[in-house]
Motif scaffolding. Structure first.
Motif, PDB file in Angstrom:
ATOM      1  N   ILE A  46       0.859  -1.194   0.000  1.00  0.00           N
ATOM      2  CA  ILE A  46       0.000   0.000   0.000  1.00  0.00           C
ATOM      3  C   ILE A  46       0.895   1.243   0.000  1.00  0.00           C
ATOM      4  CG2 ILE A  46      -1.708   1.306   1.305  1.00  0.00           C
ATOM      5  CD1 ILE A  46      -2.602  -1.405   2.533  1.00  0.00           C
ATOM      6  N   THR A  47       0.864   1.965  -1.111  1.00  0.00           N
ATOM      7  CA  THR A  47       1.671   3.192  -1.202  1.00  0.00           C
ATOM      8  C   THR A  47       0.763   4.362  -1.576  1.00  0.00           C
ATOM      9  OG1 THR A  47       2.125   3.016  -3.554  1.00  0.00           O
ATOM     10  CG2 THR A  47       3.612   1.808  -2.069  1.00  0.00           C
ATOM     11  N   ILE A  48       1.382   5.525  -1.706  1.00  0.00           N
ATOM     12  CA  ILE A  48       0.612   6.737  -2.039  1.00  0.00           C
ATOM     13  C   ILE A  48      -0.007   6.630  -3.436  1.00  0.00           C
ATOM     14  CG2 ILE A  48       2.518   8.083  -3.042  1.00  0.00           C
ATOM     15  CD1 ILE A  48       1.454  10.424  -1.212  1.00  0.00           C
ATOM     16  N   ASN A  49       0.585   5.785  -4.289  1.00  0.00           N
ATOM     17  CA  ASN A  49       0.095   5.644  -5.667  1.00  0.00           C
ATOM     18  C   ASN A  49      -0.893   4.495  -5.835  1.00  0.00           C
ATOM     19  OD1 ASN A  49       1.702   7.770  -6.693  1.00  0.00           O
ATOM     20  ND2 ASN A  49       3.487   6.415  -6.611  1.00  0.00           N
ATOM     21  N   THR A  50      -1.214   3.800  -4.748  1.00  0.00           N
ATOM     22  CA  THR A  50      -2.107   2.633  -4.868  1.00  0.00           C
ATOM     23  C   THR A  50      -3.462   3.037  -5.463  1.00  0.00           C
ATOM     24  OG1 THR A  50      -1.005   1.530  -3.037  1.00  0.00           O
ATOM     25  CG2 THR A  50      -3.222   0.761  -3.582  1.00  0.00           C
ATOM     26  N   ASN A  51      -4.094   4.021  -4.867  1.00  0.00           N
ATOM     27  CA  ASN A  51      -5.327   4.596  -5.431  1.00  0.00           C
ATOM     28  C   ASN A  51      -5.623   5.935  -4.747  1.00  0.00           C
ATOM     29  OD1 ASN A  51      -6.732   4.138  -3.006  1.00  0.00           O
ATOM     30  ND2 ASN A  51      -7.468   2.134  -3.691  1.00  0.00           N
ATOM     31  N   ASN A  52      -6.764   6.535  -5.070  1.00  0.00           N
ATOM     32  CA  ASN A  52      -7.081   7.871  -4.548  1.00  0.00           C
ATOM     33  C   ASN A  52      -7.288   7.865  -3.037  1.00  0.00           C
ATOM     34  OD1 ASN A  52      -7.378   9.617  -7.050  1.00  0.00           O
ATOM     35  ND2 ASN A  52      -8.597   7.814  -7.558  1.00  0.00           N
ATOM     36  N   PHE A  53      -7.884   6.783  -2.525  1.00  0.00           N
ATOM     37  CA  PHE A  53      -8.097   6.712  -1.079  1.00  0.00           C
ATOM     38  C   PHE A  53      -6.760   6.767  -0.344  1.00  0.00           C
ATOM     39  CE2 PHE A  53      -8.043   4.197   2.821  1.00  0.00           C
ATOM     40  CZ  PHE A  53      -8.992   4.879   3.578  1.00  0.00           C
ATOM     41  N   PHE A  54      -5.794   5.983  -0.804  1.00  0.00           N
ATOM     42  CA  PHE A  54      -4.512   5.933  -0.090  1.00  0.00           C
ATOM     43  C   PHE A  54      -3.691   7.213  -0.298  1.00  0.00           C
ATOM     44  CE2 PHE A  54      -5.634   1.401  -0.225  1.00  0.00           C
ATOM     45  CZ  PHE A  54      -5.638   1.182   1.145  1.00  0.00           C
ATOM     46  N   ALA A  55      -3.904   7.881  -1.446  1.00  0.00           N
ATOM     47  CA  ALA A  55      -3.240   9.185  -1.638  1.00  0.00           C
ATOM     48  C   ALA A  55      -3.748  10.163  -0.577  1.00  0.00           C
ATOM     49  CB  ALA A  55      -3.526   9.712  -3.037  1.00  0.00           C
ATOM     50  N   VAL A  56      -5.086  10.208  -0.386  1.00  0.00           N
ATOM     51  CA  VAL A  56      -5.676  11.085   0.640  1.00  0.00           C
ATOM     52  C   VAL A  56      -5.195  10.664   2.031  1.00  0.00           C
ATOM     53  CG1 VAL A  56      -7.856  11.800   1.726  1.00  0.00           C
ATOM     54  CG2 VAL A  56      -7.696  11.662  -0.756  1.00  0.00           C
ATOM     55  N   TYR A  57      -5.167   9.350   2.262  1.00  0.00           N
ATOM     56  CA  TYR A  57      -4.742   8.814   3.567  1.00  0.00           C
ATOM     57  C   TYR A  57      -3.312   9.252   3.898  1.00  0.00           C
ATOM     58  CZ  TYR A  57      -2.391   5.195   6.361  1.00  0.00           C
ATOM     59  OH  TYR A  57      -1.592   4.543   7.267  1.00  0.00           O
ATOM     60  N   TYR A  58      -2.386   9.055   2.934  1.00  0.00           N
ATOM     61  CA  TYR A  58      -0.979   9.393   3.230  1.00  0.00           C
ATOM     62  C   TYR A  58      -0.790  10.900   3.407  1.00  0.00           C
ATOM     63  CZ  TYR A  58       1.002   4.727   2.705  1.00  0.00           C
ATOM     64  OH  TYR A  58       1.342   3.405   2.895  1.00  0.00           O
ATOM     65  N   TYR A  59      -1.388  11.702   2.518  1.00  0.00           N
ATOM     66  CA  TYR A  59      -1.216  13.159   2.638  1.00  0.00           C
ATOM     67  C   TYR A  59      -1.786  13.659   3.973  1.00  0.00           C
ATOM     68  CZ  TYR A  59       0.558  14.052  -2.063  1.00  0.00           C
ATOM     69  OH  TYR A  59       1.340  14.105  -3.175  1.00  0.00           O
ATOM     70  N   THR A  60      -2.976  13.186   4.334  1.00  0.00           N
ATOM     71  CA  THR A  60      -3.635  13.676   5.554  1.00  0.00           C
ATOM     72  C   THR A  60      -2.889  13.230   6.804  1.00  0.00           C
ATOM     73  OG1 THR A  60      -5.735  13.490   4.383  1.00  0.00           O
ATOM     74  CG2 THR A  60      -5.861  13.811   6.762  1.00  0.00           C
ATOM     75  N   THR A  61      -2.544  11.935   6.857  1.00  0.00           N
ATOM     76  CA  THR A  61      -1.916  11.439   8.094  1.00  0.00           C
ATOM     77  C   THR A  61      -0.486  11.955   8.244  1.00  0.00           C
ATOM     78  OG1 THR A  61      -1.311   9.366   6.967  1.00  0.00           O
ATOM     79  CG2 THR A  61      -3.332   9.354   8.273  1.00  0.00           C
ATOM     80  N   PHE A  62       0.241  12.109   7.116  1.00  0.00           N
ATOM     81  CA  PHE A  62       1.606  12.634   7.239  1.00  0.00           C
ATOM     82  C   PHE A  62       1.581  14.104   7.656  1.00  0.00           C
ATOM     83  CE2 PHE A  62       5.730  14.273   5.843  1.00  0.00           C
ATOM     84  CZ  PHE A  62       6.560  13.373   6.506  1.00  0.00           C
TER      85      PHE A  62
END
Lengths: 103, 204
Positions: free
Chosen positions: B130-146
């Motif tokens: 699971i990385t930032i490029n996995t899909n839109n949900f994980f992009a939002v997840y990584y940006y928000t949590t970081f």
């Protein structure tokens, strides 16, 4: 803080608030692991956000006696986003249509 | 032409100022900071809602792939650290600076625990692909949590500063507005997570 109450005594109510917040967080976790998505579950999750935020604002931050601009703005923020979450959960297609850049 | 002078009544102090400085916890500057930070988080939440509306399936499946225990533990840690800060304020007002420092040290432990849990969670994600490029949900997840992680770092700095000021005797039972400012900032970080946790880990 109430000036007629000693700080040590009045800080004891924080213990209960902390316990309540812990229970609500664990409830959220149980919902995340076990509950199937539904309107009732969404409403419960959003209601828990509001209650937890109110508890922190009123008791940990002690903003009740602060400037009403600060107090009500802080409260409004934590009502607004749970309401938006419910609206997006209920009407995803309408929100998507309203915010689509290209046709 | 208006020939108003500086000593005219127009420039007198208003009888009922819009903001009563006595009713601003900490100082006005920290509230400019807090509302700026909350505006930043608001933008992340709006992005979350828009992405959720456009990619509902990704946002329905996304939380199932996250480490719920890590998110829950971080919530418990942040709420507890907020509680420790509130206890520290009461201790200082009760003229027990050493106790206040102990509570604030526990707050710092909470901040450190948050970092460790978040690090382990990211490692677990990467191991699961699971990385930032996995899909839109994980992009939002990584940006928000970081972004939230960075705020925990700033807040920890504020708590360390408060501890040094209490130890130096600069914050006392009667005079500690700087401490209240640092405390309010820490509570704001906790409040932001109170919204982030259910949006990313719970709501499907």
């Amino acid at each position: 803080m109430d000036k007629t109450t000693s700080p040590a005594k009045s800080s004891r109510h924080l213990d209960m608030i902390w316990l309540l917040l812990m229970v609500m967080t664990i409830t959220n976790a149980v919902i995340a692991e076990q509950a199937e998505p539904s309107l009732l579950v969404t409403l419960t999750i959003c209601w828990i956000i509001v209650i937890k935020a109110r508890l922190v604002i009123d008791h940990f931050m002690d903003l009740k006696g602060a400037s009403p601009y600060i107090y009500y703005l802080m409260n409004a923020y934590f009502y607004l986003f749970p309401i938006l979450a419910i609206l997006v959960w209920l009407f995803p297609e309408q929100v998507a249509n309203l915010t689509r850049i290209s046709s | 032409m208006n020939t108003q002078t500086l000593d005219s009544p127009l420039f007198d102090e208003p009888e009922n100022p819009v903001f009563d400085p006595k009713k601003i916890p900490g100082n006005p500057a920290i509230w400019v900071g807090i509302f700026s930070e909350l505006t930043e988080f608001a933008l992340f939440f709006v992005i979350y809602f828009l992405a959720r509306a456009h990619y509902p399936e990704e946002f329905k499946q996304g939380p199932l792939q996250l480490h719920t225990l890590a998110g829950t533990l971080n919530t418990l840690v942040l709420i507890s650290s907020s509680y420790f800060v509130a206890k520290a304020i009461f201790a200082l007002r009760d003229n027990r600076p050493d106790t206040a420092v102990r509570w604030l040290s526990l707050t710092l432990c909470g901040g450190a625990a948050y970092f460790i849990i978040k690090y382990l969670e990211y490692q677990w994600n990467f191991a699961a692909g699971i990385t930032i490029n996995t899909n839109n949900f994980f992009a939002v997840y990584y940006y928000t949590t970081f972004n939230h992680l960075l705020h925990v770092a700033w807040g920890s700095g504020g708590i360390i500063w408060a501890i040094t000021q209490i130890k130096a005797g600069n914050f006392t039972a009667e005079k500690h507005s700087g401490f209240i400012a640092a405390a309010c900032y820490w509570h704001m970080i906790d409040l932001a997570w109170i919204v982030i946790f259910p949006l990313l880990y719970v709501l499907r």
